[in-house]
Every structure is written in structure tokens, then in C-alpha cells.
Design a protein around this motif. Structure first.
Motif, mmCIF file in Angstrom:
data_model
loop_
_atom_site.group_PDB
_atom_site.id
_atom_site.type_symbol
_atom_site.label_atom_id
_atom_site.label_comp_id
_atom_site.label_asym_id
_atom_site.label_seq_id
_atom_site.Cartn_x
_atom_site.Cartn_y
_atom_site.Cartn_z
ATOM 1 N N ASP A 101 0.833 -1.213 0.000
ATOM 2 C CA ASP A 101 0.000 0.000 0.000
ATOM 3 C C ASP A 101 0.864 1.257 0.000
ATOM 4 O O ASP A 101 0.555 2.241 0.680
ATOM 5 C CB ASP A 101 -0.928 0.024 1.221
ATOM 6 C CG ASP A 101 -1.726 -1.268 1.364
ATOM 7 O OD1 ASP A 101 -1.901 -1.963 0.358
ATOM 8 O OD2 ASP A 101 -2.164 -1.570 2.476
ATOM 9 N N ASP B 268 -0.369 1.187 -4.233
ATOM 10 C CA ASP B 268 -1.677 0.864 -3.675
ATOM 11 C C ASP B 268 -2.769 0.827 -4.749
ATOM 12 O O ASP B 268 -2.762 1.580 -5.711
ATOM 13 C CB ASP B 268 -2.050 1.886 -2.590
ATOM 14 C CG ASP B 268 -3.263 1.421 -1.803
ATOM 15 O OD1 ASP B 268 -3.127 0.435 -1.070
ATOM 16 O OD2 ASP B 268 -4.350 2.013 -1.969
ATOM 17 N N ARG B 269 -3.704 -0.067 -4.507
ATOM 18 C CA ARG B 269 -4.850 -0.273 -5.393
ATOM 19 C C ARG B 269 -5.597 1.021 -5.694
ATOM 20 O O ARG B 269 -6.072 1.239 -6.810
ATOM 21 C CB ARG B 269 -5.769 -1.270 -4.698
ATOM 22 C CG ARG B 269 -6.901 -1.769 -5.480
ATOM 23 C CD ARG B 269 -7.476 -2.984 -4.801
ATOM 24 N NE ARG B 269 -8.438 -2.655 -3.768
ATOM 25 C CZ ARG B 269 -8.532 -3.292 -2.594
ATOM 26 N NH1 ARG B 269 -7.686 -4.246 -2.292
ATOM 27 N NH2 ARG B 269 -9.450 -2.954 -1.733
ATOM 28 N N GLU C 204 -0.817 -3.164 -7.491
ATOM 29 C CA GLU C 204 -1.871 -4.058 -6.999
ATOM 30 C C GLU C 204 -3.240 -3.561 -7.467
ATOM 31 O O GLU C 204 -3.400 -2.414 -7.847
ATOM 32 C CB GLU C 204 -1.815 -4.197 -5.472
ATOM 33 C CG GLU C 204 -2.157 -2.939 -4.714
ATOM 34 C CD GLU C 204 -2.231 -3.148 -3.182
ATOM 35 O OE1 GLU C 204 -1.710 -4.140 -2.661
ATOM 36 O OE2 GLU C 204 -2.832 -2.287 -2.533
#
Ligand code: C2E
Ligand code: MG
Ligand code: MG
Ligand code: MG
Length: 291
Positions: free
Chosen positions: A180, A202-203, A236
Motif C-alpha cells: 500500500d 496501492d490499489r 496491486e
């Protein structure tokens, strides 16, 4: 209540709490019992290079509840962390992940790592590094097959202690990843002092790449910094072809997300491992690969 939520949802979907108030459905005693009764499970999600080469498998914890079915960590991980249950659970995760990695013969797959998430309470244990190394020995896995994933928040809690543990692990060949990255508690100030191998974008950044132009320079900065510092970069939450194309413009990085595979059980991963190893990703011929 959670039972009607389960019925509404249908039997085949994971239980994922939707509101913060739902995160206390498991008590510390429930989690103790779950560990005792072997209700915890590991799912795995693959990471691929931009060329479609398998680079890693991230172990993601699940709780197989008799009523709710498969439950994701948002429903129990904070309770586990507040009550130190994360320490025995984390020790179980590490051993199970390395055991499964050995079953798959990961040590014979060139550069494929088992990626394990670690909480602050775990790394605060003085014998954390020693325990990780003991787990590697027990499972007869080389340290180079293991990557542990920590968040910036985890490192920030006690940087001196984190540094001791991470240096010990890194010296033995264990890889260290920051999960993250860029989300909170930036660890930029100590990044050059810690033995970090991987930065995980991070997503939320990946998701915002199309919709929020202001996110682009942030992700560009992370990628360029990671590249200069010779770190592996993993994006991610890659869900779409557009995500892949947007990320490809920013540079070389590994990719992880629903586009390639949801986290899956040991059995399902076992079935797909061969095709992933041979470079067949989702049955498409790597449309994002420009060379
Ligand atoms: P994380 O380590 O950042 O893991 C990524 C999360 O994003 C996982 O959620 C994964 O299922 C989800 N994800 C992956 N690809 C996509 C995608 O393309 N789209 C979307 N929307 N989501 C995606 P999960 O499995 O629910 O885990 C949530 C968090 O729980 C993890 O975030 C990690 O912080 C924590 N966690 C999971 N397993 C463990 C564990 O064994 N130990 C500890 N301490 N924490 C764990
Ligand atoms: Mg992670
Ligand atoms: Mg993450
Ligand atoms: Mg994340």
C-alpha cells in the motif's frame, strides 16, 4: 444481520463486510476458536511481470466460517491485531504459506516468491526474524523464496525495532516489500535506511489512474523513485486492460489483480500453476506486451 446478509449474497460469494460497524462480528474468543479448529485458510493471488512471467504468489488469509462461508480479513484482522491473536495466527500463516510453497516446488521455479503479509504486532516480537528463519528451515525453503509484506504504518510504529528485524531477515536473503505504498505514514525518510526490495503501488492509485489526472504524477514519482533505487515495483488491484495500458506507460513493473486472477484456494492455484509458469495468462496472448 449477518445471516440474512449471507442469504442475500448467495452461497458462492466471499463474505466481505460492507460497513465499519460490521468489523466486530468476530470476538477474540471466536478467533482463538477458529485457530484451534483449523478454520483459517490461505488463498493465493499471483503476480506477473509485464511479459506475463509468474513472479510471486501473495498469501491472503481467509476464515472458513460454518455459517458465513469464506470470510475476508476486513471482518477479523483488526480484532486479531488488537488482541494479539495476530501473533499465533501470523505464525500459522507463515508456516502454512511456506508449506504450500514447498508443495508447489517454488524453490525450483526461477524467481517465484511466496509473499506473506505481516502485522506490526508480529514484527514487534523480538524473536520475529528468528521465527521466520526457523519456519523456512522447517519447511526446507530457501530464504530467497520468501518476501514479507509490511505497510508503512507497521514500519513507522517502531522504526528502530523494524530495522533490526528487517536487516536480520534481509541478510539471510528474505525479500522485504512495502504494501500500500504512498497511502499513509510515508516512510520516505527511512526508505534509504531500510532493506526494502519491493514497493507496492496501492490499489487506490491504480483505480484512480483513469479518473483522477492528479494521481498520475504521484504514481509516476513512485515508479521513477523505485526504478532509481533498483526496487521491484508491483501494481496491486489491476482489474482491466486499461489499467495495464496506463501502468505500462509509466515503466517496468509487476502486476497483480483480479484481471489475472482473484485470490484462490490451494487446490485451484495448484491447477493453474502449470499454465501460469508456461506463460499462459488468462488464455490471452499478453496484449499489454509491446515487444
Ligand atoms: P493487501 O495485502 O493489500 O492485499 C490486497 C487486497 O486486495 C486483498 O484483499 C486482495 O484480495 C485484494 N485485491 C487483489 N486484487 C484486487 C483487484 O484487482 N481489485 C480489488 N478490488 N481488490 C483486489 P483481502 O484478501 O481481502 O485482504 C485485505 C487485507 O488484509 C490485505 O491487504 C492485508 O493487509 C490483510 N491481510 C491479508 N492476509 C493477511 C495475513 O495473512 N496477515 C496479515 N497480517 N494481514 C493480512
Ligand atoms: Mg499485501
Ligand atoms: Mg496491498
Ligand atoms: Mg492496498
Amino acid at each position: 444481520d449477518m445471516y440474512s446478509a449471507k442469504r442475500r449474497r448467495g452461497a458462492d460469494q466471499d463474505y466481505r463486510p460492507s460497513a465499519a460497524g460490521e468489523t466486530t462480528i468476530f470476538s477474540p474468543a471466536d478467533l482463538d476458536a477458529a485457530l484451534e479448529n483449523r478454520q483459517f485458510q490461505l488463498y493465493y493471488q499471483p503476480q506477473f511481470s509485464a511479459q506475463g512471467k509468474l513472479r510471486g504468489l501473495e498469501a491472503l488469509l481467509r476464515l472458513d466460517d460454518p455459517i458465513l462461508g469464506i470470510v475476508t480479513p476486513d471482518a477479523f484482522i483488526s480484532v486479531a491485531e488488537r488482541n494479539d491473536i495476530i501473533i499465533p495466527v501470523g505464525a500459522w500463516v507463515l508456516r502454512q504459506a511456506l508449506h504450500d510453497a514447498a508443495q508447489w516446488g517454488l524453490q525450483a521455479m526461477d524467481g517465484v516468491r511466496m509473499v506473506v503479509n505481516v502485522s506490526a504486532r508480529q514484527i514487534e516480537q523480538p524473536d520475529f526474524a528468528g521465527d521466520v528463519l526457523a519456519a523456512l528451515r522447517e519447511c526446507e525453503m530457501p530464504a530467497s523464496c520468501l518476501e514479507i509484506e509490511l505497510t508503512e504504518r507497521t514500519i513507522a510504529r517502531d522504526i528502530a525495532q523494524a530495522m533490526i528485524q528487517l536487516n536480520k531477515l534481509h541478510a539471510e536473503g528474505v525479500r522485504i516489500s512495502i504494501d500500500d505504498f504512498g497511502m499513509e505514514h510515508s516512510c520516505l525518510g527511512v526508505l534509504h535506511k531500510l532493506p526494502i526490495d519491493t514497493l507496492k503501488i496501492d490499489r487506490s492509485f491504480v483505480r484512480a489512474l483513469h479518473s483522477e489526472p492528479a494521481v498520475l504524477p504521484i504514481v509516476e514519482a513512485i515508479v521513477s523513485m523505485g526504478k532509481t533505487m533498483l526496487k521491484r515495483i508491483v501494481a496491486e488491484g489491476v482489474e482491466t486492460e486499461e489499467d495495464i495500458q496506463a501502468l505500462a506507460k509509466l515503466g517496468e513493473m509487476d502486476l497483480q489483480g483480479f484481471y489475472f486472477s482473484r485470490p484462490q484456494s490451494f487446490e485451484v492455484i495448484s491447477q493453474r500453476l502449470e499454465e501460469w509458469r508456461s506463460g499462459v495468462v488468462m488464455g490471452v496472448s499478453r496484449p499489454w506486451n509491446s515487444d
